[in-house]
Design a protein around this motif. Structure first.
Motif, mmCIF file in Angstrom:
data_model
loop_
_atom_site.group_PDB
_atom_site.id
_atom_site.type_symbol
_atom_site.label_atom_id
_atom_site.label_comp_id
_atom_site.label_asym_id
_atom_site.label_seq_id
_atom_site.Cartn_x
_atom_site.Cartn_y
_atom_site.Cartn_z
ATOM 1 N N PRO A 25 64.336 65.200 56.990
ATOM 2 C CA PRO A 25 63.414 66.319 57.215
ATOM 3 C C PRO A 25 62.434 66.561 56.067
ATOM 4 O O PRO A 25 62.705 66.228 54.917
ATOM 5 C CB PRO A 25 64.363 67.511 57.319
ATOM 6 N N THR A 26 61.304 67.134 56.428
ATOM 7 C CA THR A 26 60.415 67.744 55.448
ATOM 8 C C THR A 26 60.928 69.167 55.289
ATOM 9 O O THR A 26 60.970 69.924 56.257
ATOM 10 C CB THR A 26 58.969 67.754 55.989
ATOM 11 N N HIS A 76 65.662 72.827 63.364
ATOM 12 C CA HIS A 76 65.813 73.239 64.770
ATOM 13 C C HIS A 76 66.615 72.178 65.542
ATOM 14 O O HIS A 76 67.055 71.176 64.965
ATOM 15 C CB HIS A 76 64.463 73.581 65.408
ATOM 16 N N GLY A 122 65.798 69.995 67.663
ATOM 17 C CA GLY A 122 65.212 68.653 67.661
ATOM 18 C C GLY A 122 65.652 67.875 66.429
ATOM 19 O O GLY A 122 66.034 66.707 66.512
ATOM 20 N N HIS A 123 65.616 68.522 65.290
ATOM 21 C CA HIS A 123 66.079 67.866 64.061
ATOM 22 C C HIS A 123 67.562 67.530 64.169
ATOM 23 O O HIS A 123 68.009 66.476 63.722
ATOM 24 C CB HIS A 123 65.863 68.768 62.846
ATOM 25 N N GLY A 174 62.752 60.028 64.937
ATOM 26 C CA GLY A 174 62.318 60.485 66.262
ATOM 27 C C GLY A 174 61.113 59.681 66.732
ATOM 28 O O GLY A 174 60.406 59.073 65.932
ATOM 29 N N ASP A 178 58.283 60.577 67.591
ATOM 30 C CA ASP A 178 57.004 61.008 67.020
ATOM 31 C C ASP A 178 56.663 60.258 65.734
ATOM 32 O O ASP A 178 55.530 60.291 65.276
ATOM 33 C CB ASP A 178 57.016 62.517 66.746
ATOM 34 N N ASN A 191 64.831 58.079 68.559
ATOM 35 C CA ASN A 191 65.430 59.027 69.506
ATOM 36 C C ASN A 191 64.350 59.818 70.241
ATOM 37 O O ASN A 191 63.265 60.060 69.708
ATOM 38 C CB ASN A 191 66.400 59.981 68.791
ATOM 39 N N PHE A 219 62.884 63.232 72.430
ATOM 40 C CA PHE A 219 62.708 64.612 71.986
ATOM 41 C C PHE A 219 63.640 65.589 72.685
ATOM 42 O O PHE A 219 64.032 65.377 73.822
ATOM 43 C CB PHE A 219 61.288 65.092 72.277
ATOM 44 N N VAL A 220 63.882 66.678 71.998
ATOM 45 C CA VAL A 220 64.393 67.871 72.658
ATOM 46 C C VAL A 220 63.150 68.610 73.127
ATOM 47 O O VAL A 220 62.224 68.831 72.344
ATOM 48 C CB VAL A 220 65.209 68.752 71.687
ATOM 49 N N LYS A 278 57.487 69.104 73.382
ATOM 50 C CA LYS A 278 58.420 68.800 72.295
ATOM 51 C C LYS A 278 58.751 70.086 71.547
ATOM 52 O O LYS A 278 57.854 70.864 71.234
ATOM 53 C CB LYS A 278 57.746 67.810 71.346
ATOM 54 N N MET A 279 60.042 70.289 71.290
ATOM 55 C CA MET A 279 60.409 71.420 70.446
ATOM 56 C C MET A 279 59.879 71.128 69.049
ATOM 57 O O MET A 279 60.185 70.084 68.482
ATOM 58 C CB MET A 279 61.929 71.589 70.412
ATOM 59 N N SER A 280 59.054 72.011 68.518
ATOM 60 C CA SER A 280 58.542 71.748 67.179
ATOM 61 C C SER A 280 58.134 73.022 66.470
ATOM 62 O O SER A 280 57.829 74.035 67.100
ATOM 63 C CB SER A 280 57.375 70.761 67.226
ATOM 64 N N LYS A 281 58.165 72.900 65.160
ATOM 65 C CA LYS A 281 57.841 74.065 64.341
ATOM 66 C C LYS A 281 56.412 74.504 64.589
ATOM 67 O O LYS A 281 56.129 75.689 64.706
ATOM 68 C CB LYS A 281 58.027 73.708 62.863
HETATM 69 N N1 LIG Z 1 61.945 68.057 69.241
HETATM 70 C C1 LIG Z 1 62.485 67.016 68.616
HETATM 71 N N2 LIG Z 1 63.355 66.230 69.283
HETATM 72 C C2 LIG Z 1 63.945 65.187 68.665
HETATM 73 N N3 LIG Z 1 63.726 64.831 67.378
HETATM 74 C C3 LIG Z 1 62.860 65.580 66.652
HETATM 75 C C4 LIG Z 1 62.196 66.704 67.239
HETATM 76 N N4 LIG Z 1 61.406 67.262 66.289
HETATM 77 C C5 LIG Z 1 61.564 66.533 65.158
HETATM 78 N N5 LIG Z 1 62.434 65.516 65.369
HETATM 79 C C6 LIG Z 1 62.871 64.494 64.390
HETATM 80 O O1 LIG Z 1 63.536 65.115 63.298
HETATM 81 C C7 LIG Z 1 63.339 64.351 62.092
HETATM 82 C C8 LIG Z 1 62.847 65.215 60.952
HETATM 83 O O2 LIG Z 1 61.587 65.706 61.294
HETATM 84 P P1 LIG Z 1 60.470 66.308 60.357
HETATM 85 O O3 LIG Z 1 61.021 67.165 59.292
HETATM 86 O O4 LIG Z 1 59.488 65.254 60.043
HETATM 87 O O5 LIG Z 1 59.912 67.264 61.489
HETATM 88 P P2 LIG Z 1 58.623 68.065 61.543
HETATM 89 O O6 LIG Z 1 57.564 67.146 62.056
HETATM 90 O O7 LIG Z 1 58.410 68.844 60.302
HETATM 91 O O8 LIG Z 1 59.086 69.044 62.651
HETATM 92 P P3 LIG Z 1 58.232 69.620 63.815
HETATM 93 O O9 LIG Z 1 57.982 68.423 64.697
HETATM 94 O O10 LIG Z 1 59.153 70.619 64.405
HETATM 95 O O11 LIG Z 1 56.997 70.220 63.232
HETATM 96 C C9 LIG Z 1 62.359 63.240 62.484
HETATM 97 O O12 LIG Z 1 63.075 62.053 62.739
HETATM 98 C C10 LIG Z 1 61.721 63.772 63.747
HETATM 99 O O13 LIG Z 1 61.260 62.727 64.570
#
Ligand SMILES: Nc1ncnc2c1ncn2[C@@H]1O[C@H](COP(=O)(O)OP(=O)(O)OP(=O)(O)O)[C@@H](O)[C@H]1O
Ligand SMILES: [Zn+2]
Length: 472
Positions: free
Chosen positions: A31-32, A38, A40-41, A227, A229, A257, A259-260, A266-269
């Motif tokens: 993670p960053t 969350h 997804g992570h 992930g 992405d 993997n 996404f959730v 996509k679940m994301s921040k």
């Molecule tokens: N919704 C998701 N479903 C599955 N994997 C995810 C999801 N969101 C992030 N990840 C994975 O979690 C790991 C850590 O992610 P990272 O900290 O780079 O996320 P981020 O890009 O800051 O988060 P966000 O996408 O929520 O802004 C990576 O491998 C990323 O692909």
């Protein structure tokens, strides 16, 4: 028959053969750290944890590296918002992440490198790339020259010309080509920075994973994960940097993997549609969350919903009840000719086949549920009869043990819910004492019990039929 892995690079399921004997070198982008993790992570962490556990079960020694991106624009932004230094932001969310990982029973990686502890290694790689003509400096920034790497786009199956057509150079950037990406960024006023041959600055995002994976795993590793992405641009850029630097293949198997998802997104921040691991663990046990995440194949998307978590909760209950029936089975008197047994070995084989086939946890759980169903039917029949043939008993006990072992292998903790009974019994006891005090007109003490319980979130209500209580 070995393990088969779907490789994003070849888009095929391939026989898994590590570079060196029984050792597997594996790197997963972590993670960053600028916020709580969350779901997804959690999925990414749990998926690669299970892959690692399965490889270990199959006799491999796994060297597992998961990094922390502890310097980044988002961390700097967060540090301004929270009014604390960037390194405290990073530490706070590393601690939070590790707490979640422990709760979710994710095994400790062999190495957990942080970017800011590997600045010299990163600078070394950037220097090498400049020397070899793959990178160039421009006003204190360093860029990777994408056109110099002929394989660019091979992971994400994108064509260089199409990518170039869609890219743009931002004002102030010294890029020669809009697709070039930063290896080193000059620090702006008030931003953290490190000394380098190009002045004070900090690494770009992609270079950290190339430099740190090489340090701990060598020039070619077996598995690199993350992930979906991350395929583009992050992993594409990692390949370009690493292979230009070493002249060797960077990764043998790329695993990504799915996404959730929440409402098809996509679940994301950044979208703000997320639930943190901590929020979910307030309502559900870590095993429920793990079961929920593993009930879908790791490459498919998962739709997040409370209903599906509740479904996982019911499934887990079914599994735990089955495990808890072991003693009852054992205590049944052994009698009877009819030897109706379960072929536990065939279930083990089916489970192993599912996991060997690209870590199909969804199918593997299916096998366990099938076994539980068959075993429960048999068990209930003999419970009604009050006796059990010896061979049947043995096979039922073996079935329980197989399910237990395989669930543990998938990282479930199998903790039973905390006994709520004793707390409720104690409240009832206090209500009884309070009633007695009131009868004896010792109202101050009686009220004290009521008030103190109230402070603990337990409200008493005196009804004509007696006193009842409410929690929360
Ligand atoms: N919704 C998701 N479903 C599955 N994997 C995810 C999801 N969101 C992030 N990840 C994975 O979690 C790991 C850590 O992610 P990272 O900290 O780079 O996320 P981020 O890009 O800051 O988060 P966000 O996408 O929520 O802004 C990576 O491998 C990323 O692909
Ligand atoms: Zn990475």
């Amino acid at each position: 028959m070995g393990i088969k892995v779907f490789n994003t690079l070849t888009e095929k399921k391939e026989e898994f053969v590590p570079l060196e004997g029984k050792t597997v070198r594996m790197y997963v982008c972590g993670p960053t750290v600028y916020d709580h993790a969350h779901i997804g992570h959690a999925r990414s962490a749990v998926v690669f944890d299970v892959i690692r556990r399965w490889l270990e079960y199959r006799g491999y020694e796994v060297i597992y590296v998961r990094n922390y991106t502890d310097i980044d624009d988002k961390i700097i932004k967060r540090s301004r918002e929270e009014g604390i230094p960037w390194y405290e932001v990073a530490q706070k969310y590393i601690d939070s992440y590790e707490e979640d990982m422990r709760a979710l029973n994710v095994k400790e990686p062999t190495y957990k490198p942080r970017v800011t502890e590997h600045i010299p290694e990163i600078i070394e790689v950037i220097k090498g790339l400049i020397e070899k003509g793959y990178a160039y400096e421009a006003n204190g920034d360093v860029y990777f020259s994408v056109e110099k790497f002929p394989g660019y786009g091979k992971l994400s199956k994108r064509k260089l010309e199409e990518l170039i057509a869609g890219a743009r150079i931002e004002p102030g950037e010294g890029k020669k080509n809009p697709l070039d990406f930063a290896l080193w960024k000059k620090s702006k006023e008030g931003e953290p920075g490190w000394e380098s041959p190009w002045g004070i600055g900090r690494p770009g995002w992609h270079i950290e994973c190339s430099a740190m994976s090489m340090k701990y795993l060598g020039e070619t590793m077996d598995i690199h994960g993350g992930g979906l992405d991350l395929i583009f641009p992050h992993h594409e850029n990692e390949i370009a940097q690493s292979e230009s630097y070493t002249g060797k293949p960077f990764v043998r198997y790329w695993i990504h993997n799915g996404f959730v998802m929440v409402n098809k997104e996509k679940m994301s921040k950044s979208l703000g549609n997320f639930f943190t691991v901590k929020e979910i663990l307030e309502k559900f046990s870590p095993d429920v969350l793990r079961l929920f995440l593993l009930s879908t194949h790791y490459r498919s998307p998962i739709d997040f919903s409370t209903e599906r978590l509740e479904e996982a909760e019911r499934s887990l209950k079914r599994l735990l009840n089955f495990l808890d029936s072991k003693e009852v089975i054992r205590s049944l008197p052994e009698k009877g000719e009819e030897e109706d047994v379960i072929d536990v070995e065939s279930y083990r084989k089916k489970f192993e086949e599912a996991m060997d086939d690209d870590f199909n946890t969804a199918k593997a759980f299916g096998v366990l549920f099938e076994l539980v169903k068959e075993a429960n039917q048999l068990k209930d029949r003999y419970l009604r009869e009050g006796r059990i043939p010896k061979a049947t008993k043995t096979s039922l006990v073996e079935a329980v043990e197989l399910v237990e072992n395989m669930l543990k292998l998938l990282g479930l903790k199998l903790e039973r819910e905390k006994e709520e009974g004793i707390e409720d019994e104690l409240i009832k006891l206090l209500i009884e004492v309070r009633g007695e005090l009131r009868k004896r007109k010792i109202f101050d003490l009686a009220d004290r019990i009521r008030d103190r319980l109230k402070e603990l979130g337990i409200t008493l209500e005196d009804l004509p039929t007696g006193t009842v209580y409410k929690k929360g």
